[in-house]
Every structure is written in C-alpha cells, then in structure tokens.
Motif scaffolding. Structure first.
Motif, mmCIF file in Angstrom:
data_model
loop_
_atom_site.group_PDB
_atom_site.id
_atom_site.type_symbol
_atom_site.label_atom_id
_atom_site.label_comp_id
_atom_site.label_asym_id
_atom_site.label_seq_id
_atom_site.Cartn_x
_atom_site.Cartn_y
_atom_site.Cartn_z
ATOM 1 N N THR A 31 0.825 -1.213 0.000
ATOM 2 C CA THR A 31 0.000 0.000 0.000
ATOM 3 C C THR A 31 0.855 1.256 0.000
ATOM 4 O OG1 THR A 31 -1.716 -1.182 1.215
ATOM 5 C CG2 THR A 31 -1.827 1.220 1.216
ATOM 6 N N GLU A 32 1.951 1.246 0.754
ATOM 7 C CA GLU A 32 2.839 2.397 0.821
ATOM 8 C C GLU A 32 3.515 2.648 -0.518
ATOM 9 O OE1 GLU A 32 4.706 5.726 2.282
ATOM 10 O OE2 GLU A 32 3.020 4.555 3.076
ATOM 11 N N GLN A 33 3.897 1.537 -1.210
ATOM 12 C CA GLN A 33 4.524 1.689 -2.530
ATOM 13 C C GLN A 33 3.538 2.310 -3.533
ATOM 14 O OE1 GLN A 33 5.695 -2.401 -3.159
ATOM 15 N NE2 GLN A 33 7.848 -1.966 -2.627
ATOM 16 N N VAL A 34 2.324 1.829 -3.522
ATOM 17 C CA VAL A 34 1.314 2.364 -4.448
ATOM 18 C C VAL A 34 1.047 3.837 -4.149
ATOM 19 C CG1 VAL A 34 -1.097 2.198 -5.152
ATOM 20 C CG2 VAL A 34 0.256 0.118 -4.847
ATOM 21 N N ARG A 35 0.964 4.188 -2.827
ATOM 22 C CA ARG A 35 0.697 5.574 -2.461
ATOM 23 C C ARG A 35 1.790 6.502 -2.970
ATOM 24 N NH1 ARG A 35 2.145 9.214 0.992
ATOM 25 N NH2 ARG A 35 3.729 7.832 1.903
ATOM 26 N N GLN A 36 3.065 6.078 -2.798
ATOM 27 C CA GLN A 36 4.167 6.919 -3.246
ATOM 28 C C GLN A 36 4.223 7.006 -4.777
ATOM 29 O OE1 GLN A 36 8.017 6.465 -1.360
ATOM 30 N NE2 GLN A 36 7.095 5.495 0.472
ATOM 31 N N LEU A 37 3.915 5.899 -5.461
ATOM 32 C CA LEU A 37 3.905 5.920 -6.932
ATOM 33 C C LEU A 37 2.815 6.869 -7.469
ATOM 34 C CD1 LEU A 37 4.471 2.119 -7.715
ATOM 35 C CD2 LEU A 37 6.019 4.007 -8.298
ATOM 36 N N GLU A 38 1.632 6.789 -6.881
ATOM 37 C CA GLU A 38 0.546 7.655 -7.347
ATOM 38 C C GLU A 38 0.829 9.122 -7.032
ATOM 39 O OE1 GLU A 38 -3.054 6.149 -5.681
ATOM 40 O OE2 GLU A 38 -3.312 4.661 -7.287
ATOM 41 N N SER A 39 1.439 9.380 -5.877
ATOM 42 C CA SER A 39 1.804 10.757 -5.544
ATOM 43 C C SER A 39 2.814 11.302 -6.546
ATOM 44 C CB SER A 39 2.374 10.797 -4.121
ATOM 45 O OG SER A 39 2.799 12.107 -3.793
ATOM 46 N N PHE A 40 3.774 10.456 -6.916
ATOM 47 C CA PHE A 40 4.772 10.895 -7.898
ATOM 48 C C PHE A 40 4.135 11.051 -9.290
ATOM 49 C CE2 PHE A 40 8.435 10.637 -10.674
ATOM 50 C CZ PHE A 40 9.402 11.353 -9.977
ATOM 51 N N PHE A 41 3.142 10.213 -9.603
ATOM 52 C CA PHE A 41 2.473 10.255 -10.915
ATOM 53 C C PHE A 41 1.737 11.585 -11.140
ATOM 54 C CE2 PHE A 41 -1.223 9.547 -13.609
ATOM 55 C CZ PHE A 41 -0.648 8.953 -14.723
ATOM 56 N N LYS A 42 1.191 12.119 -10.042
ATOM 57 C CA LYS A 42 0.473 13.384 -10.171
ATOM 58 C C LYS A 42 1.382 14.507 -10.651
ATOM 59 C CE LYS A 42 -2.950 12.345 -6.596
ATOM 60 N NZ LYS A 42 -3.493 12.729 -5.267
ATOM 61 N N GLU A 43 2.642 14.468 -10.238
ATOM 62 C CA GLU A 43 3.589 15.504 -10.608
ATOM 63 C C GLU A 43 4.323 15.182 -11.900
ATOM 64 O OE1 GLU A 43 3.832 18.338 -9.075
ATOM 65 O OE2 GLU A 43 2.409 17.781 -7.476
#
Length: 682
Positions: A31-43
């Motif tokens: 879950t933490e990996q997905v959260r960080q990937l999606e946060s980076f995807f927004k930028e």
C-alpha cells in the motif's frame, strides 16, 4: 528469480512469467509503494530514467517494474477520461434531443407573446423567426459599420458640394438648377466608386440583400392576413398590423406626416423573362423601360455579377418622377438583388441602404420591394410586383395631386405593371418582325429599318419630354388658384447636348383639374379634326397625318407624322400618343421634312435636334362616393418648350421670352376649356 515481463493494472499488481512451467506469477505492491507511486504520478506522469532509478531505490522495486507501472497507470487514466467524456456527451446529446422535441411541439402552437394571438399555423412560420433574427443581425452590422461609412460619406458630400458650387454658372437669381440639378449626387456616387468598397461593406450589403429577398418572397407568397383587397378597384394593400408582427423594423422617419405606401399587382408582359432581367440590371435599359417614371438611374457599384443573373448584387441610384412638376420626385440609393427561384422563375428585390444616411437625398425609403418574373416559354412573362416605401413628401406635393399620390396611384405597383406592359409591347414591335399594316397609313414607311428609326427618334423625344416635367424645384410664378389650377412654372437651361437645339431653352408647364374621364380627354387630343382648336402651332388650320406606326394593340398607342396645312410646308410634326389604364400622354415636336427623310433612310437619329411639347393625362385619385356632390375627373399637365437663340447664357434673364411662353401656355389652356365646353374653374 522474477522476470518482470508483463503489464499490470496499475493498482499494484505486477505479473511475471515462469518459462519452465508456462505459468504467470503476480507480485502485489504494498500500500505504501502504491501511495508513493501515485503521488509521484500526479507531478510526473512520464518519469525519465533517473527518476525511475530513484524510485526503484526508495521503494525497493526493479526499474522495469517502475516503468511498467507508469505505463499501466497512464493507460488506465486515459480510459477513465474517455469514459467520463463519453458519459458527458451522451448526457448533452440527450438534453439537446429533448429540447429539440420540445421546440418542435412549441412551434406547432406558436403564440405572439405581446398580443397572445396565434400566428399562421404553417411550416413557413418557422421562417418568420429567422427573418426577425436576420433583420436584427443586419441592423447591428449596419450600426457597427456606420461610423466608417458616415465619415467617408461626409467627405464625398463635401467634395461634391464644392465641385457643384465651382461649376455652377448662375444664370440669374430667377433661375433654379438645371435639368441636371442632381449632378452633385452623381458626383457623390462617382467618388464612392473611385474610393472602392471594403470587404466588411460587401458582407453587410449581401446580408441586407438576402434578408430583403426572404421578406419579398414571403410578401409575394402569403395572401391572408398580409394583403387586403380593395372592393372599389381590386388593388391589394398591406395590412399594417400583420406586417409589423411578421417583419418588425424601426421607422426611418419620425415625422407625424410620414406614411407607408404599399401595393401589389400582377400582369402578363410581352417579353421573355431573360430580356426583362437584362433590362432590370442595366440602368440605361431600366430607365428606357420606364421613361415616364424613372428620370435618372445609375449603377454605383456591381458587388456581384452573378451567373446567368442568379446572385447578382448591385448598389444603385434612382430618381423617379411622374405626371407633373407639382409631384415631388423621389430619390433612392438601394441594393438590387436577383435570385433564381426555379428553372423559369426569378425574383428581383430592391431595398434602400443607408450608405448616405446623414445626407439622404429625399424623404423616402424603399422597404423590400420588387417582383417575381415567371417565363411562360411563349415569348411572354408573368410579373407580380410589390411596391413598398416609407415617405414623408406630402408637404412637397400640390393639393391637386395629393389624392393621387397618397392613394398609392402615382408610384404604386399598378402603374409599374401598366407601364411595363405598354413599353414591352412597344419594344417587341421595334425589335420584332414587321407585321401587316392595320391602318391605311402604316404602310407609308416601307422599310422595317426606317420604321424602327422613326420609333427610336420618337423614343428620344418622349424621354426628353419626361425630363422636362421634372420642375418641382424650378421658378414658380404666382398660383392662379390653389383648387383647380397650379399656375405656370418656368425653368431655363442652356442646351449644349447632342440632339437638342443650341442656345437657351425656356420650358413652361402647368397642371389643372378637368371634370372629364381619362379616355374622353385622350380622344379629344388625338382627334385630328379637333387639333386646330387647341394647337397653337397649327395656327387654327386643320392637320393631316401622312404616316402612322402602331406601338401597341390599343389604337391610341401610335407614332404619327403630321403635316400642318400652313405655308411652311417643309415643317412636319412627329407625335407619339400612348394610353393605359392609369394615364395617357401626347408628345409632339416640330421636325423638318429633310430630317424626317434622313431618319427613314437610316441616318443617325442623334444628330437631329428635337424640342418636344405635349400633354399628360391622369386620373385624379378621388374615390367616387354615392350621393356626394364631388365628382372624379382627370388631371391634365401642359408643357411647352421654346428656344431662345443665344450663343451664351447671359445673367440678364430674357423676361420677354418667359412672358411669351407664359402667355402661350395660358392661352392654350383657355382654348382647351373652350373646346371642351368646360366651365371656368379658376
């Protein structure tokens, strides 16, 4: 060992393939990996190699896993956006479809919001709303371009006025402008042509012409409730309230005396439609087609030549004048547009345009007017004419003619149709094959070419006479009576044109009311046995017609060469008489025998000087009321011309010549009244 070689859903699952067993294995991101990937995807939805390596180190994932996750995420985001757009479009489409259905239902029972009255329940009701929008759109466009047009127009007027002032000769304070008194307007239109037209102007003109054409077609197509038939004479006039509801537009004149003149008339004319269209779009032929109505005509600019008349768009100037110096002339700057409606049907519309709005030449405005021309394929055409104008000229028209002018008889559609029928009949005789004589004197001029030449000379004579009647702004001697007689009007001009006697020409005209029918007066003036009773030129002696050319089916429409029994046998008279349902004229001029012979032999008619005089007869426009003491009669205009031999125009007015012509025309009127046993109405 894992081999990441697949694509996941972008939700955290990565797939791998075991080559030995052929089975696909999946690795679920935390879950933490997905959260960080999606946060980076927004930028950064498209990370580069360095960013992927950094994420790999931070998340403990292979760089290929990072790459495939971003690819899957982008595909997933694109699919979501497409689904959202599709749902929005489907909802919008459904909304528009429902609105369309509601509008269709509403149009079936359309109600005028101001008066709550239902409009016409036909398909063409939908067109009225469109016409209203077009009118409003055209008005806004005109306002947008008006500042530019006004600035250019005022420049033209200033230049034209200065030139007119510089070129004026000023014969005397007693004389008014010459027959070319509207020369300043001709200069104005010339400068307009030289300065050209902007593309924005062309677009506005085209829009105005299209809107006017749509309105004219509706006026010609719809009868009730737009048109009301008169029980007295069968004429059709517009129902004002119905017209204003369907075609609302502002009044051009704020004066309480301003009025609308509207009329419609149909008739068959003896000319093919294509030749009629050619005449309507050529100002010279247009003027020749209506010599007793149109005194000046000019094309200011051809905006679109069209193809076989279809789509032609002309900006034109026209001056109209009829009957008498006591009737005010009318001047228009207007757009003329031609549209082919079907294989053998064309429509022509005229509509005034405010190119010269701030310096309008006259108090009249042409609302969409014109005609539908249908070719009958037998050398004839059916013409339906609508004449629709707003005018403010009552004060400029003598009371003798007010019933006629204000009753739409003078400039109405019926006069245009009657004149067109007569002139088309005449034109077909000029251009058509020679027919067998129906009168004993018709065969005197044997050659067809000789007959045509005589007819062309007579045509020039009539045109010159009609121009003489345009004396509304000339010197006016005191009125003898305001009720039955207008007095005598006199004008002077210096003649230098080809085909006219050289020198100073004095013209005089008077109009009076007589208690006789049109046909009775016409027969009186065309009866050779009675000519000596009124014709001063015959010196009381009888006359004899030596040749005759028919110009129409009516026996009164003809050209005659008359020989007076006077000592000067070398002098003849050329005369043309014509009559239709609204009026008649007798125009004549002295012509030397040698000149007549040269015309018959085919020589150039323009070299022959001619100075016509004559009579114009019209109904008085009064309605006969049963039991009323007032009876209807006719209006008679008498016009004479006289040459004053002079090499140059002197500032000292030749009052002796004016007095002579004044006396001549007054004595002629008295002779006419005496011959008709008419009581003295003065």
């Amino acid at each position: 060992m894992e081999a990441v070689n697949g694509s996941g859903s972008g939700s955290g699952d990565e797939g791998s393939c075991d080559t030995r067993k052929g089975k696909r294995q999946y690795h679920r991101h935390s879950t933490e990996q997905v959260r960080q990937l999606e946060s980076f995807f927004k930028e950064h939805p498209h990370p580069d190699e360095n960013q992927r390596l950094q994420l790999s180190r931070e998340l403990g994932l292979d760089s290929k896993q990072i790459k495939f996750w971003f690819q899957n995420k982008r595909s997933q985001k694109k699919a979501q956006n497409e689904r959202t757009d599709n749902n929005t479009l489907r909802a919008e489409n459904e909304r528009i479809r429902c609105e369309n259905m509601a509008m269709r239902e509403a149009l079936k029972n359309i109600i005028c919001p101001s008066c709550r009255d239902p409009l016409l329940h036909h398909d063409h009701d939908k067109q009225h709303g469109l016409l209203k929008l077009k009118n409003e759109n055209m008005r806004l466009r005109q306002q947008a371009s008006h500042a530019y047009l006004r600035e250019r127009t005022m420049s033209f007027v200033t230049n034209g006025t200065r030139k007119a002032a510089a070129n004026s000769h000023g014969i005397d304070s007693y004389t008014s402008t010459t027959l070319d008194g509207d020369r300043s307007w001709e200069n104005l239109t010339s400068e307009f042509c030289m300065n050209g037209m902007q593309e924005t102007d062309r677009a506005v003109f085209a829009e105005a012409a299209s809107t006017a054409m749509d309105e004219l077609v509706e006026l010609l197509r719809v009868e009730d409730p737009l048109w009301i038939g008169s029980a007295n004479d069968g004429r059709s006039t517009l129902h004002r309230d119905s017209y204003d509801k369907l075609f609302p537009k502002p009044n051009h004149f704020k004066s309480a005396a301003a009025r609308m003149e509207s009329s419609k008339e149909s008739g068959e004319v003896a000319i093919p439609a294509t030749r009629l269209l050619e005449a309507f779009l050529d100002p010279v032929k247009w003027k020749d087609m209506f010599p007793s109505i149109v005194t000046k005509a000019r094309t200011i600019q051809v905006l679109d030549a069209g193809i076989s008349f279809n789509g032609s768009l002309h900006l034109m100037y026209e001056k109209m004048h009829i009957l008498s110096p006591l009737v005010a002339p009318r001047e228009f700057f207007f757009i003329r547009h031609c549209r082919q409606m079907s294989t053998n049907t064309w429509a022509i519309v005229d509509v005034s345009y405010d190119v010269f709005r701030d310096c309008s030449p006259s108090r009249c405005w042409k609302l969409p007017s014109g005609c539908i021309i249908e070719d009958k394929c037998n050398g004839k055409s059916e013409v339906t004419w609508v004449e629709h104008v707003q005018v403010d000229d009552k004060s400029l028209t003598h009371r003798l003619y007010r019933d006629l002018v204000c009753g739409c008889h003078a400039y109405g559609a019926k006069r245009w149709i009657a004149t067109l029928q007569r002139m088309c009949e005449r034109a077909m005789i000029v251009l058509g094959p020679t027919t067998a004589p129906t009168h004993q004197l018709e065969g005197v001029i044997e050659s067809a070419e000789g007959r045509r030449n005589v007819m062309k000379l007579s045509e020039r004579m009539v045109r010159n006479f009609c121009e003489v009647l345009n004396m509304s702004d000339r010197l006016d001697f005191p009125h003898l009576s305001e009720l039955y007689n207008s007095g005598v009007r006199v004008s002077l001009r210096k003649s230098e044109g080809l085909g006219q006697p050289q020198g100073l020409i004095v013209s005089a005209a008077t109009s009076l009311w007589l208690p006789f029918r049109l046909a009775h007066l016409f027969n009186f003036f065309t009866d050779e046995n009675k000519r000596a009773q009124w014709d001063i030129l015959s010196s009381g002696n009888p006359v004899n017609s030596i040749a005759r050319i028919s110009t129409g089916a009516n026996s009164g429409n003809c050209i005659s060469i008359i020989q007076p029994f006077v000592p000067k046998e070398s002098m003849l008279m050329l005369q043309e008489s014509s009559i239709d349902s609204l009026g008649g004229s007798i125009v004549y001029a002295p012509v030397e025998l040698a000149a007549v012979s040269s015309v018959v032999d085919g020589e150039d008619i323009m070299t022959i000087p001619i100075l016509p005089s004559g009579y114009v007869i019209s109904g008085d426009g009064r309605k006969e009321v049963e039991g009323s003491r007032r009876s209807s009669g006719s209006l008679l205009t008498v016009a004479f011309q006289m040459l004053v031999c002079s090499d140059s125009v002197s500032k000292q007015l030749n009052m002796e010549s004016v007095a002579t012509l004044h006396s001549l025309i007054s004595s002629t009127v008295q002779k006419i009244k005496l011959a008709l046993h008419c009581p003295d109405l003065d």
